[in-house]
Write a protein that holds these residues in place. Sequence first.
Motif, PDB file in Angstrom:
ATOM      1  N   ALA A  91       0.890  -1.151  -0.030  1.00  0.00           N
ATOM      2  CA  ALA A  91       0.048   0.037   0.050  1.00  0.00           C
ATOM      3  C   ALA A  91       0.750   1.401  -0.105  1.00  0.00           C
ATOM      4  O   ALA A  91       2.080   1.044   0.326  1.00  0.00           O
ATOM      5  CB  ALA A  91      -1.025  -0.024   1.311  1.00  0.00           C
ATOM      6  N   HIS A  92       0.225   2.458  -0.282  1.00  0.00           N
ATOM      7  CA  HIS A  92       0.832   3.463  -0.096  1.00  0.00           C
ATOM      8  C   HIS A  92       0.713   3.845   1.614  1.00  0.00           C
ATOM      9  O   HIS A  92      -0.557   4.216   1.847  1.00  0.00           O
ATOM     10  CB  HIS A  92       0.015   4.700  -0.935  1.00  0.00           C
ATOM     11  N   MET A  93       1.858   3.625   2.105  1.00  0.00           N
ATOM     12  CA  MET A  93       1.795   3.663   3.651  1.00  0.00           C
ATOM     13  C   MET A  93       2.820   4.403   4.224  1.00  0.00           C
ATOM     14  O   MET A  93       4.089   4.447   4.072  1.00  0.00           O
ATOM     15  CB  MET A  93       1.882   2.239   4.219  1.00  0.00           C
ATOM     16  N   VAL A  94       2.316   5.506   4.909  1.00  0.00           N
ATOM     17  CA  VAL A  94       3.504   6.610   5.308  1.00  0.00           C
ATOM     18  C   VAL A  94       3.496   6.789   6.820  1.00  0.00           C
ATOM     19  O   VAL A  94       2.254   6.167   7.606  1.00  0.00           O
ATOM     20  CB  VAL A  94       2.668   7.774   4.636  1.00  0.00           C
ATOM     21  N   ALA A  95       4.647   6.935   7.392  1.00  0.00           N
ATOM     22  CA  ALA A  95       4.635   7.302   8.672  1.00  0.00           C
ATOM     23  C   ALA A  95       3.992   8.504   9.056  1.00  0.00           C
ATOM     24  O   ALA A  95       4.633   9.593   8.628  1.00  0.00           O
ATOM     25  CB  ALA A  95       6.194   7.256   9.085  1.00  0.00           C
ATOM     26  N   ILE A  96       2.860   8.771  10.151  1.00  0.00           N
ATOM     27  CA  ILE A  96       2.291   9.798  10.390  1.00  0.00           C
ATOM     28  C   ILE A  96       2.195  10.053  11.757  1.00  0.00           C
ATOM     29  O   ILE A  96       2.562   8.977  12.355  1.00  0.00           O
ATOM     30  CB  ILE A  96       0.849   9.684   9.623  1.00  0.00           C
ATOM     31  N   ASP A  97       1.841  11.178  12.245  1.00  0.00           N
ATOM     32  CA  ASP A  97       1.792  11.216  13.530  1.00  0.00           C
ATOM     33  C   ASP A  97       0.819  10.488  14.256  1.00  0.00           C
ATOM     34  O   ASP A  97      -0.190  10.197  13.871  1.00  0.00           O
ATOM     35  CB  ASP A  97       1.197  13.071  13.827  1.00  0.00           C
ATOM     36  N   ALA A  98       1.252   9.973  15.305  1.00  0.00           N
ATOM     37  CA  ALA A  98       0.508   8.851  16.162  1.00  0.00           C
ATOM     38  C   ALA A  98      -0.902   9.526  16.762  1.00  0.00           C
ATOM     39  O   ALA A  98      -1.754   8.615  16.967  1.00  0.00           O
ATOM     40  CB  ALA A  98       1.413   8.222  17.394  1.00  0.00           C
ATOM     41  N   VAL A 141       7.446   0.995   9.963  1.00  0.00           N
ATOM     42  CA  VAL A 141       6.880   1.046  11.344  1.00  0.00           C
ATOM     43  C   VAL A 141       6.076   0.103  11.811  1.00  0.00           C
ATOM     44  O   VAL A 141       6.027  -0.479  12.652  1.00  0.00           O
ATOM     45  CB  VAL A 141       6.209   2.526  11.444  1.00  0.00           C
ATOM     46  N   ALA A 142       5.156  -0.406  10.800  1.00  0.00           N
ATOM     47  CA  ALA A 142       4.104  -1.473  10.858  1.00  0.00           C
ATOM     48  C   ALA A 142       4.979  -2.807  11.478  1.00  0.00           C
ATOM     49  O   ALA A 142       4.291  -3.565  11.981  1.00  0.00           O
ATOM     50  CB  ALA A 142       3.311  -1.443   9.674  1.00  0.00           C
ATOM     51  N   GLN A 143       6.158  -2.884  10.908  1.00  0.00           N
ATOM     52  CA  GLN A 143       6.839  -4.149  11.325  1.00  0.00           C
ATOM     53  C   GLN A 143       7.528  -4.257  12.600  1.00  0.00           C
ATOM     54  O   GLN A 143       8.221  -5.047  13.053  1.00  0.00           O
ATOM     55  CB  GLN A 143       7.901  -4.512  10.048  1.00  0.00           C
ATOM     56  N   PRO A 180      17.433  22.763  21.529  1.00  0.00           N
ATOM     57  CA  PRO A 180      16.276  21.823  22.160  1.00  0.00           C
ATOM     58  C   PRO A 180      16.148  20.432  21.056  1.00  0.00           C
ATOM     59  O   PRO A 180      16.495  20.535  20.073  1.00  0.00           O
ATOM     60  CB  PRO A 180      15.099  22.400  22.276  1.00  0.00           C
ATOM     61  N   PHE A 181      15.627  19.534  21.852  1.00  0.00           N
ATOM     62  CA  PHE A 181      15.471  18.205  20.981  1.00  0.00           C
ATOM     63  C   PHE A 181      14.131  17.987  20.710  1.00  0.00           C
ATOM     64  O   PHE A 181      13.229  18.291  21.516  1.00  0.00           O
ATOM     65  CB  PHE A 181      16.275  17.258  21.669  1.00  0.00           C
ATOM     66  N   TYR A 182      13.892  17.297  19.711  1.00  0.00           N
ATOM     67  CA  TYR A 182      12.303  16.882  19.353  1.00  0.00           C
ATOM     68  C   TYR A 182      11.916  15.567  18.995  1.00  0.00           C
ATOM     69  O   TYR A 182      12.999  14.883  18.324  1.00  0.00           O
ATOM     70  CB  TYR A 182      11.834  18.092  18.242  1.00  0.00           C
ATOM     71  N   GLY A 183      10.657  15.336  19.267  1.00  0.00           N
ATOM     72  CA  GLY A 183      10.490  13.543  19.055  1.00  0.00           C
ATOM     73  C   GLY A 183       8.981  13.538  18.779  1.00  0.00           C
ATOM     74  O   GLY A 183       8.203  14.380  18.991  1.00  0.00           O
ATOM     75  N   TYR A 184       8.701  12.820  17.523  1.00  0.00           N
ATOM     76  CA  TYR A 184       7.401  12.513  17.073  1.00  0.00           C
ATOM     77  C   TYR A 184       7.081  11.197  17.249  1.00  0.00           C
ATOM     78  O   TYR A 184       7.927  10.377  16.304  1.00  0.00           O
ATOM     79  CB  TYR A 184       7.394  13.261  15.543  1.00  0.00           C
ATOM     80  N   ALA A 185       6.212  10.576  17.625  1.00  0.00           N
ATOM     81  CA  ALA A 185       5.602   9.345  17.749  1.00  0.00           C
ATOM     82  C   ALA A 185       4.967   9.142  16.414  1.00  0.00           C
ATOM     83  O   ALA A 185       4.121   9.967  15.978  1.00  0.00           O
ATOM     84  CB  ALA A 185       4.624   8.935  18.770  1.00  0.00           C
ATOM     85  N   LEU A 186       5.268   7.961  15.660  1.00  0.00           N
ATOM     86  CA  LEU A 186       4.916   7.575  14.460  1.00  0.00           C
ATOM     87  C   LEU A 186       3.931   6.402  14.453  1.00  0.00           C
ATOM     88  O   LEU A 186       4.323   5.222  15.106  1.00  0.00           O
ATOM     89  CB  LEU A 186       6.030   7.478  13.407  1.00  0.00           C
ATOM     90  N   LYS A 187       2.867   6.456  13.616  1.00  0.00           N
ATOM     91  CA  LYS A 187       2.163   5.129  13.196  1.00  0.00           C
ATOM     92  C   LYS A 187       1.850   5.014  12.005  1.00  0.00           C
ATOM     93  O   LYS A 187       2.018   5.924  11.073  1.00  0.00           O
ATOM     94  CB  LYS A 187       0.716   5.271  13.937  1.00  0.00           C
ATOM     95  N   PRO A 188       1.708   3.835  11.443  1.00  0.00           N
ATOM     96  CA  PRO A 188       1.652   3.681   9.975  1.00  0.00           C
ATOM     97  C   PRO A 188       0.127   4.205   9.615  1.00  0.00           C
ATOM     98  O   PRO A 188      -1.037   4.272  10.189  1.00  0.00           O
ATOM     99  CB  PRO A 188       1.239   2.075  10.021  1.00  0.00           C
ATOM    100  N   GLY A 189       0.457   5.112   8.653  1.00  0.00           N
ATOM    101  CA  GLY A 189      -0.825   5.794   7.934  1.00  0.00           C
ATOM    102  C   GLY A 189      -0.971   5.142   6.609  1.00  0.00           C
ATOM    103  O   GLY A 189      -0.353   5.529   5.695  1.00  0.00           O
TER     104      GLY A 189
END
Length: 474
Positions: A239-246, A294-296, A385-394
């Motif tokens: 699929a067209h599957m992107v890491a997006i904001d959780a 990310v899905a894996q 400063p440091f930044y982090g973004y939680a990712l889920k499969p979109g």
Amino acid sequence: MNTDVLVIGGGNAALCAALMAREAGSRVLLLESAPRAWRGGNSAHTRNLRCMHDAPQDVLVDAYPEEEYWQDLLKVTGGLTSEHLARMVIRASSTCRPWMRRHGVRFQPALAGTLHVARTNAFFMGGGKALVNAYYRSAEALGVQVRYDSPVERIEVEGGEFKAAWVKGQRISAKSCVLAAGGFESNREWLREAWGQNARGEWPADNFLIRGTAYNRGVLLKHLLDDHGADRIGDPTQAHMVAIDARAPLYDGGICTRIDCVSLGVVVNREGERFYDEGEDFWPKRYAIWGRLVAQQPGQIGYSIIDSKAIGRFMPPVFPGVKADSLPALAEKLGLPVETFMQTLNAYNGACRVGQFDHTTLDDCHTEGLAPAKTHWARPIDTAPFYGYALKPGVTFTYLGLHTDDTAAVRFGNLPSRNLFVAGEMMAGNVLGKGYTAGVGMSIGTAFGRIAGRNAALAAAGQAAAHGAVKDEG
């Protein structure tokens, strides 16, 4: 009820088909399963069209010749593509914009933050929603009948020939039909069936978010494959599957939930470990692999980690990142194991070999002695400063679809239907076996939508389908 050409679907491919069939003189009825306010499917979330061009053209700079486009597509698909159909799409992308403009679509130069695709992609003024609205206005002005809240439950096919469609108990017959009703990405049960259970006992699909419409449930796709024995193509897990904001919504988060800083830092899983080369290639050629990566991972979650040097170099997402003044504090805020996280970051920082950093080229900033390597844009993450973004499969759209040829005909036992055609996401797997590159979905939908519409009109008039791309640009 009866018509000449029935178009099932309401997005870009369906609208292109309806317009082409109407221009050819057919009576056309378009059935959109969504309410009017949600019309357009995933097309409403798009921004641009990948276009071949041999010289600068209005909003497109420099040149993007056929062979380069083909090589880009070949690379991201790993060869899982039909070269004949892909090249047909590529050539069609070079000539479709005058026709699009005639139907109200307007283009604009690439915006800040998207300049890296100013050479390859033409952006829609107002985005995909404006494109969809323009097509609907044009269709209605030309006399295309449009019915909303009209999900098709099943169709009648005899000997590979379309007879009728059923909508809320009503039978609608037509001389020909175009299927352009999208993939099955919003059908959670089918996603679960396709992805199954992993070795950790998880059902990965339970953690997928759907970037686009809630109405692409794949009802007709499953009906054609299972009940009518239509020829299939593609892997149901591709699929067209992107890491997006959780934190994105379950449906219709669209482009603004995408996290575009992946190549500027590192990505770790919930164990605090890296798992893939973040600098493998330019982001437009690689953003659509990260959802699958990310899905894996455990829990189907990852974390994009950057420092302040990356700020201003990527399109900011809709939600701000988690911010901290130290890396250990960032790990704590993200709920990651601090010790493992720091081992990962220290190993990465120590392996960086910084040359001339340039995010617009495949630069020479890389890691040495690190697995997985980061092959470009590798700079230590060391500036607060440091930044982090939680990712889920979109999931944007699925690639399992109906096998077709350059007439856009649905095939049964490798024989093309005389009057049933397919366009858009329902056949994109013919060109996209896996992977993605920005804007190619709209190229496929536009090319095959127009071919399907033209051939549906020919079939309705009792003529044979024509091969190849549409050439009546005007």
